[in-house]
Design an enzyme around this catalytic site. Structure first.
Site, PDB file in Angstrom:
ATOM      1  N   ASP A 196      -0.153   5.152   1.201  1.00  0.00           N
ATOM      2  CA  ASP A 196      -0.352   6.014   2.374  1.00  0.00           C
ATOM      3  C   ASP A 196      -0.412   5.193   3.649  1.00  0.00           C
ATOM      4  OD1 ASP A 196      -1.080   8.912   1.309  1.00  0.00           O
ATOM      5  OD2 ASP A 196      -2.079   7.470  -0.012  1.00  0.00           O
ATOM      6  N   ASP A 212      -1.826  -0.958   5.648  1.00  0.00           N
ATOM      7  CA  ASP A 212      -2.219  -0.471   6.974  1.00  0.00           C
ATOM      8  C   ASP A 212      -3.705  -0.238   7.157  1.00  0.00           C
ATOM      9  OD1 ASP A 212      -2.103   1.921   5.230  1.00  0.00           O
ATOM     10  OD2 ASP A 212      -2.553   2.986   7.096  1.00  0.00           O
ATOM     11  N   ASP A 270       0.861  -1.173   0.000  1.00  0.00           N
ATOM     12  CA  ASP A 270       0.000   0.000   0.000  1.00  0.00           C
ATOM     13  C   ASP A 270       0.909   1.239   0.000  1.00  0.00           C
ATOM     14  OD1 ASP A 270      -2.272   1.646   0.314  1.00  0.00           O
ATOM     15  OD2 ASP A 270      -2.071   1.591   2.497  1.00  0.00           O
TER      16      ASP A 270
END
Length: 400
Positions: free
Chosen positions: A105, A287, A103
């Site tokens: 961000d 996250d 991922d």
């Protein structure tokens, strides 16, 4: 004052949507792939001569990781930190080709108040460039494809933007896969209406990610959050083609079809001829709630969304917004953080059941690593605390 983050392909998307809406069905995808040379990217990276006894020993040591992937559980750093269990990763990767998916961000770069300033550290970019010469590397982000490509700035990797709705291969390939192009007019209309209605709310920000519309509320005062949620519910009712999901201090409108980051990862593995291969091992690091879909594709056995809801006490995906929900780490902008089930609203991966290979006869080998500072209920197998630990993990992959 509302700040609108435009899509770099905004003008092009309108004309593209208009031209394809009459010929593309609601769940259709366009795909152009010329990747005969891509499979050689890492075909020799781990196929060098390996001592057979060492491989057998590694196979015996792989059981601890497999046992962690049976279902969702709450992970803590004291027992599940990936850096502390590096030897297990070495055992799993020995004699195998590695596929690394990440991922953006909150994983490669810290989450910041201004989404337009989520810049990738130079050292991390350099590590991705090195890793792309050893392994197959991809970035799977909620950002639009053009935005995440610009942020990362590494040519020889794969990119999946808009939560996997828009996929592109390295510059040397002709791979392109776009899902639900005929939803673009609905998304553009929803974006414009949200911009107009959220404009009076301080701190609210609407970001156009082409195949999704993202409403950032990290900087919204707690007293105004209910108004943001009310507006989203009302607008969602006007767009039955779209569904609403929640991430870290964001709400997102996406096409209401069975597609997510997990399906995007499976599509990439299948397009590269790697899905279900005995000598392929995939690591996915993320996250947010949308990354849980990708974690699930590496489970040992198929898992239904009902199992996820029961394990977490949550309800998975719906078209609407959970009453009073606010998944945000900023205590001044909402409620306390809460663990959530993944956003997977499907009963299987792009090829069928979760964890099954392309033929359904061979398991899909891999695992998820969740980036979190706290204990978290997740489909991942291990944890890393923050982007700094992610960078340390990447460095170990380079040095091994």
């Amino acid at each position: 004052v509302l700040s609108t983050v435009p899509s770099s392909a905004d003008a092009a998307s309108s004309s593209s949507a208009a031209s394809t809406a009459s010929t593309t069905s609601a769940t259709s995808a366009t795909s152009t792939t010329s990747i005969s040379s891509i499979n050689s990217i890492n075909s020799t990276s781990s196929s060098t001569s390996v001592d057979s006894a060492a491989v057998e020993a590694a196979q015996a040591a792989r059981a601890p990781i497999r046992s962690k992937m049976r279902g969702q559980r709450t992970l803590s750093h004291s027992s599940s930190n990936a850096l502390d269990h590096w030897s297990l990763f070495q055992n799993h990767m020995l004699g195998r080709r590695l596929v690394l998916m990440l991922d953006y961000d909150g994983t490669l770069t810290p989450i910041v108040n201004d989404p337009a300033k989520a810049f990738l550290p130079k050292a991390t970019r350099e590590m991705l460039q090195i890793l792309s010469r050893k392994y197959i590397v991809g970035v799977v982000s909620g950002r639009s494809l053009d935005k995440v490509t610009e942020f990362v700035g590494v040519d020889d990797i794969f990119y999946a933007g808009s939560h996997g709705f828009d996929i592109r291969g390295p510059d040397s390939s002709l791979m392109r896969h776009q899902v639900a192009m005929d939803f673009l007019p609905h998304l553009a209309s929803a974006r414009d209406r949200l911009v107009a209605r959220l404009n009076p709310i301080d701190g609210a920000e609407v970001e156009d990610n082409l195949y999704s519309v993202t409403v950032h509320f990290r900087n919204v005062a707690a007293g105004s959050l209910e108004e943001v949620q009310s507006i989203l519910r009302e607008e969602l009712a006007s767009f039955p083609q779209l569904r609403l999901s929640e991430g870290k201090c964001v709400y997102e409108l996406k096409p209401d079809i069975q597609w997510d980051k997990g399906k995007a990862v499976v599509w990439l593995l299948q397009a590269l001829g790697l899905d279900g291969e005995e000598d392929v091992f995939t690591i996915y690091i993320g996250d947010d709630t949308t990354d849980e879909d990708a974690f699930q594709v590496f489970l040992d056995r198929p898992v239904s969304p009902h199992a996820a809801a029961e394990a977490t006490g949550g309800g998975g995906v719906s078209r609407g917004l959970d009453e009073g929900s606010c998944h945000c780490a900023n205590p001044d902008a909402g409620s306390e953080p809460r663990a959530a089930a993944g956003e997977g609203g499907s009963t299987g991966s792009a090829s069928g059941g979760r964890g099954a290979g392309s033929s359904g006869s061979s398991p899909r080998r891999g695992l998820g690593i969740v980036v979190t500072e706290e204990r978290k209920a997740t489909w991942g197998a291990f944890t890393l605390r923050n982007p700094l630990e992610v960078a340390a993990f990447l460095r170990r992959l380079i040095d091994q």
